[in-house]
Scaffold this motif. Structure first.
Motif, PDB file in Angstrom:
ATOM      1  N   ASP A  85      -3.225  -4.450  14.401  1.00 28.92           N
ATOM      2  CA  ASP A  85      -3.869  -5.690  13.971  1.00 28.92           C
ATOM      3  C   ASP A  85      -5.238  -5.795  14.616  1.00 28.92           C
ATOM      4  O   ASP A  85      -5.353  -6.024  15.817  1.00 28.92           O
ATOM      5  CB  ASP A  85      -3.014  -6.903  14.361  1.00 28.92           C
ATOM      6  N   THR A  86      -6.244  -5.608  13.805  1.00 30.26           N
ATOM      7  CA  THR A  86      -7.617  -5.741  14.283  1.00 30.26           C
ATOM      8  C   THR A  86      -8.318  -6.791  13.441  1.00 30.26           C
ATOM      9  O   THR A  86      -7.806  -7.217  12.413  1.00 30.26           O
ATOM     10  CB  THR A  86      -8.379  -4.399  14.176  1.00 30.26           C
ATOM     11  N   SER A  87      -9.490  -7.216  13.861  1.00 35.82           N
ATOM     12  CA  SER A  87     -10.243  -8.169  13.046  1.00 35.82           C
ATOM     13  C   SER A  87     -10.878  -7.405  11.894  1.00 35.82           C
ATOM     14  O   SER A  87     -11.422  -6.321  12.054  1.00 35.82           O
ATOM     15  CB  SER A  87     -11.314  -8.865  13.887  1.00 35.82           C
ATOM     16  N   GLY A  88     -10.769  -7.953  10.723  1.00 36.45           N
ATOM     17  CA  GLY A  88     -11.308  -7.282   9.548  1.00 36.45           C
ATOM     18  C   GLY A  88     -10.293  -6.331   8.943  1.00 36.45           C
ATOM     19  O   GLY A  88      -9.085  -6.512   9.054  1.00 36.45           O
ATOM     20  N   VAL A  89     -10.801  -5.292   8.299  1.00 38.38           N
ATOM     21  CA  VAL A  89      -9.941  -4.307   7.650  1.00 38.38           C
ATOM     22  C   VAL A  89      -9.410  -3.344   8.703  1.00 38.38           C
ATOM     23  O   VAL A  89     -10.153  -2.860   9.548  1.00 38.38           O
ATOM     24  CB  VAL A  89     -10.738  -3.540   6.561  1.00 38.38           C
ATOM     25  N   ASP A  90      -8.133  -3.039   8.629  1.00 39.21           N
ATOM     26  CA  ASP A  90      -7.492  -2.152   9.597  1.00 39.21           C
ATOM     27  C   ASP A  90      -7.663  -0.691   9.161  1.00 39.21           C
ATOM     28  O   ASP A  90      -6.719  -0.025   8.731  1.00 39.21           O
ATOM     29  CB  ASP A  90      -6.004  -2.485   9.731  1.00 39.21           C
ATOM     30  N   TRP A  91      -8.875  -0.175   9.280  1.00 42.82           N
ATOM     31  CA  TRP A  91      -9.183   1.180   8.815  1.00 42.82           C
ATOM     32  C   TRP A  91      -8.379   2.238   9.557  1.00 42.82           C
ATOM     33  O   TRP A  91      -7.943   3.222   8.961  1.00 42.82           O
ATOM     34  CB  TRP A  91     -10.677   1.462   8.940  1.00 42.82           C
ATOM     35  N   ILE A  92      -8.194   2.051  10.850  1.00 45.81           N
ATOM     36  CA  ILE A  92      -7.466   3.050  11.636  1.00 45.81           C
ATOM     37  C   ILE A  92      -6.001   3.090  11.190  1.00 45.81           C
ATOM     38  O   ILE A  92      -5.421   4.166  11.035  1.00 45.81           O
ATOM     39  CB  ILE A  92      -7.596   2.760  13.144  1.00 45.81           C
ATOM     40  N   ARG A  93      -5.412   1.937  10.950  1.00 45.95           N
ATOM     41  CA  ARG A  93      -4.022   1.880  10.479  1.00 45.95           C
ATOM     42  C   ARG A  93      -3.901   2.564   9.122  1.00 45.95           C
ATOM     43  O   ARG A  93      -2.966   3.338   8.891  1.00 45.95           O
ATOM     44  CB  ARG A  93      -3.542   0.438  10.377  1.00 45.95           C
ATOM     45  N   HIS A  94      -4.864   2.316   8.244  1.00 46.85           N
ATOM     46  CA  HIS A  94      -4.833   2.958   6.924  1.00 46.85           C
ATOM     47  C   HIS A  94      -5.005   4.470   7.040  1.00 46.85           C
ATOM     48  O   HIS A  94      -4.377   5.228   6.294  1.00 46.85           O
ATOM     49  CB  HIS A  94      -5.892   2.364   6.012  1.00 46.85           C
ATOM     50  N   ALA A  95      -5.831   4.914   7.962  1.00 49.93           N
ATOM     51  CA  ALA A  95      -5.998   6.361   8.177  1.00 49.93           C
ATOM     52  C   ALA A  95      -4.690   6.976   8.672  1.00 49.93           C
ATOM     53  O   ALA A  95      -4.312   8.075   8.231  1.00 49.93           O
ATOM     54  CB  ALA A  95      -7.126   6.612   9.170  1.00 49.93           C
ATOM     55  N   PHE A  96      -3.993   6.291   9.572  1.00 48.64           N
ATOM     56  CA  PHE A  96      -2.683   6.772  10.030  1.00 48.64           C
ATOM     57  C   PHE A  96      -1.700   6.850   8.859  1.00 48.64           C
ATOM     58  O   PHE A  96      -0.937   7.813   8.733  1.00 48.64           O
ATOM     59  CB  PHE A  96      -2.105   5.858  11.112  1.00 48.64           C
ATOM     60  N   GLN A  97      -1.697   5.837   7.998  1.00 48.98           N
ATOM     61  CA  GLN A  97      -0.782   5.817   6.865  1.00 48.98           C
ATOM     62  C   GLN A  97      -1.053   6.973   5.908  1.00 48.98           C
ATOM     63  O   GLN A  97      -0.131   7.676   5.484  1.00 48.98           O
ATOM     64  CB  GLN A  97      -0.903   4.490   6.108  1.00 48.98           C
ATOM     65  N   ILE A  98      -2.313   7.175   5.566  1.00 48.32           N
ATOM     66  CA  ILE A  98      -2.673   8.240   4.641  1.00 48.32           C
ATOM     67  C   ILE A  98      -2.403   9.604   5.275  1.00 48.32           C
ATOM     68  O   ILE A  98      -1.904  10.521   4.615  1.00 48.32           O
ATOM     69  CB  ILE A  98      -4.144   8.088   4.193  1.00 48.32           C
ATOM     70  N   GLY A  99      -2.721   9.743   6.557  1.00 44.36           N
ATOM     71  CA  GLY A  99      -2.456  11.002   7.245  1.00 44.36           C
ATOM     72  C   GLY A  99      -0.970  11.329   7.293  1.00 44.36           C
ATOM     73  O   GLY A  99      -0.571  12.481   7.069  1.00 44.36           O
ATOM     74  N   ALA A 100      -0.144  10.336   7.576  1.00 41.46           N
ATOM     75  CA  ALA A 100       1.306  10.562   7.616  1.00 41.46           C
ATOM     76  C   ALA A 100       1.833  10.930   6.233  1.00 41.46           C
ATOM     77  O   ALA A 100       2.651  11.850   6.090  1.00 41.46           O
ATOM     78  CB  ALA A 100       2.021   9.322   8.151  1.00 41.46           C
TER      79      ALA A 100
ATOM     80  N   GLY B 281       5.217   7.269   4.405  1.00 40.72           N
ATOM     81  CA  GLY B 281       3.999   7.504   5.190  1.00 40.72           C
ATOM     82  C   GLY B 281       3.370   6.208   5.661  1.00 40.72           C
ATOM     83  O   GLY B 281       2.854   6.119   6.777  1.00 40.72           O
ATOM     84  N   GLY B 282       3.431   5.175   4.825  1.00 37.14           N
ATOM     85  CA  GLY B 282       2.918   3.868   5.225  1.00 37.14           C
ATOM     86  C   GLY B 282       3.696   3.285   6.391  1.00 37.14           C
ATOM     87  O   GLY B 282       3.118   2.726   7.321  1.00 37.14           O
ATOM     88  N   LEU B 283       5.007   3.428   6.345  1.00 36.75           N
ATOM     89  CA  LEU B 283       5.838   2.928   7.447  1.00 36.75           C
ATOM     90  C   LEU B 283       5.574   3.707   8.742  1.00 36.75           C
ATOM     91  O   LEU B 283       5.466   3.117   9.821  1.00 36.75           O
ATOM     92  CB  LEU B 283       7.314   3.010   7.067  1.00 36.75           C
ATOM     93  N   ILE B 284       5.467   5.034   8.625  1.00 40.55           N
ATOM     94  CA  ILE B 284       5.172   5.853   9.804  1.00 40.55           C
ATOM     95  C   ILE B 284       3.789   5.518  10.345  1.00 40.55           C
ATOM     96  O   ILE B 284       3.594   5.398  11.560  1.00 40.55           O
ATOM     97  CB  ILE B 284       5.289   7.354   9.462  1.00 40.55           C
TER      98      ILE B 284
ATOM     99  N   GLY C 259       2.699   2.143  -1.636  1.00 40.14           N
ATOM    100  CA  GLY C 259       3.140   3.534  -1.612  1.00 40.14           C
ATOM    101  C   GLY C 259       2.428   4.385  -2.640  1.00 40.14           C
ATOM    102  O   GLY C 259       2.061   5.536  -2.368  1.00 40.14           O
ATOM    103  N   LEU C 260       2.192   3.818  -3.819  1.00 40.39           N
ATOM    104  CA  LEU C 260       1.456   4.534  -4.862  1.00 40.39           C
ATOM    105  C   LEU C 260       0.030   4.821  -4.416  1.00 40.39           C
ATOM    106  O   LEU C 260      -0.449   5.952  -4.498  1.00 40.39           O
ATOM    107  CB  LEU C 260       1.456   3.729  -6.158  1.00 40.39           C
ATOM    108  N   VAL C 261      -0.646   3.802  -3.906  1.00 41.25           N
ATOM    109  CA  VAL C 261      -2.035   3.967  -3.473  1.00 41.25           C
ATOM    110  C   VAL C 261      -2.117   4.943  -2.296  1.00 41.25           C
ATOM    111  O   VAL C 261      -2.943   5.868  -2.300  1.00 41.25           O
ATOM    112  CB  VAL C 261      -2.655   2.597  -3.104  1.00 41.25           C
ATOM    113  N   ILE C 262      -1.272   4.761  -1.296  1.00 41.15           N
ATOM    114  CA  ILE C 262      -1.290   5.642  -0.120  1.00 41.15           C
ATOM    115  C   ILE C 262      -0.948   7.070  -0.524  1.00 41.15           C
ATOM    116  O   ILE C 262      -1.601   8.022  -0.089  1.00 41.15           O
ATOM    117  CB  ILE C 262      -0.323   5.118   0.963  1.00 41.15           C
ATOM    118  N   GLY C 263       0.059   7.239  -1.370  1.00 42.58           N
ATOM    119  CA  GLY C 263       0.453   8.577  -1.816  1.00 42.58           C
ATOM    120  C   GLY C 263      -0.637   9.275  -2.605  1.00 42.58           C
ATOM    121  O   GLY C 263      -0.906  10.462  -2.402  1.00 42.58           O
TER     122      GLY C 263
END
Length: 86
Positions: A54-69, A39-42, A10-14
């Motif tokens: 869940d993708t192979s490697g780093v889940d960049w799209i999921r992280h983008a959704f988290q940061i955007g939310a 935002g991470g949960l959303i 939450g700290l990093v995402i925020g």
């Protein structure tokens, strides 16, 4: 231990969300962490809905959704927090 990881995430995402928003957001660190956690949960729910949780490697799209939310939440909460002191 999972609560500790949620707080750290939450700290990093925020903080990353505050970086992508132009201008200054005068909210305290604890509120940034709380909004980062929410935002991470959303973002996780959105990634699951779009099938990219869940993708192979780093889940960049999921992280983008988290940061955007989290950024959206911070943009919504900041005016209310600023008016609170007035």
């Amino acid at each position: 231990m999972s609560i500790l990881w949620a707080i750290i995430a939450g700290l990093v995402i925020g903080l990353l969300a505050k970086l992508v928003i132009p201008g200054r957001q005068p909210i305290p660190l604890w509120l940034t962490v709380v909004l980062g956690i929410v935002g991470g949960l959303i973002g996780n729910a959105l990634a699951g809905a779009f099938g990219v949780a869940d993708t192979s490697g780093v889940d960049w799209i999921r992280h983008a959704f988290q940061i955007g939310a989290a950024a959206l939440l911070i943009m919504l909460v900041t005016p209310f927090w600023s008016r609170r002191g007035a």
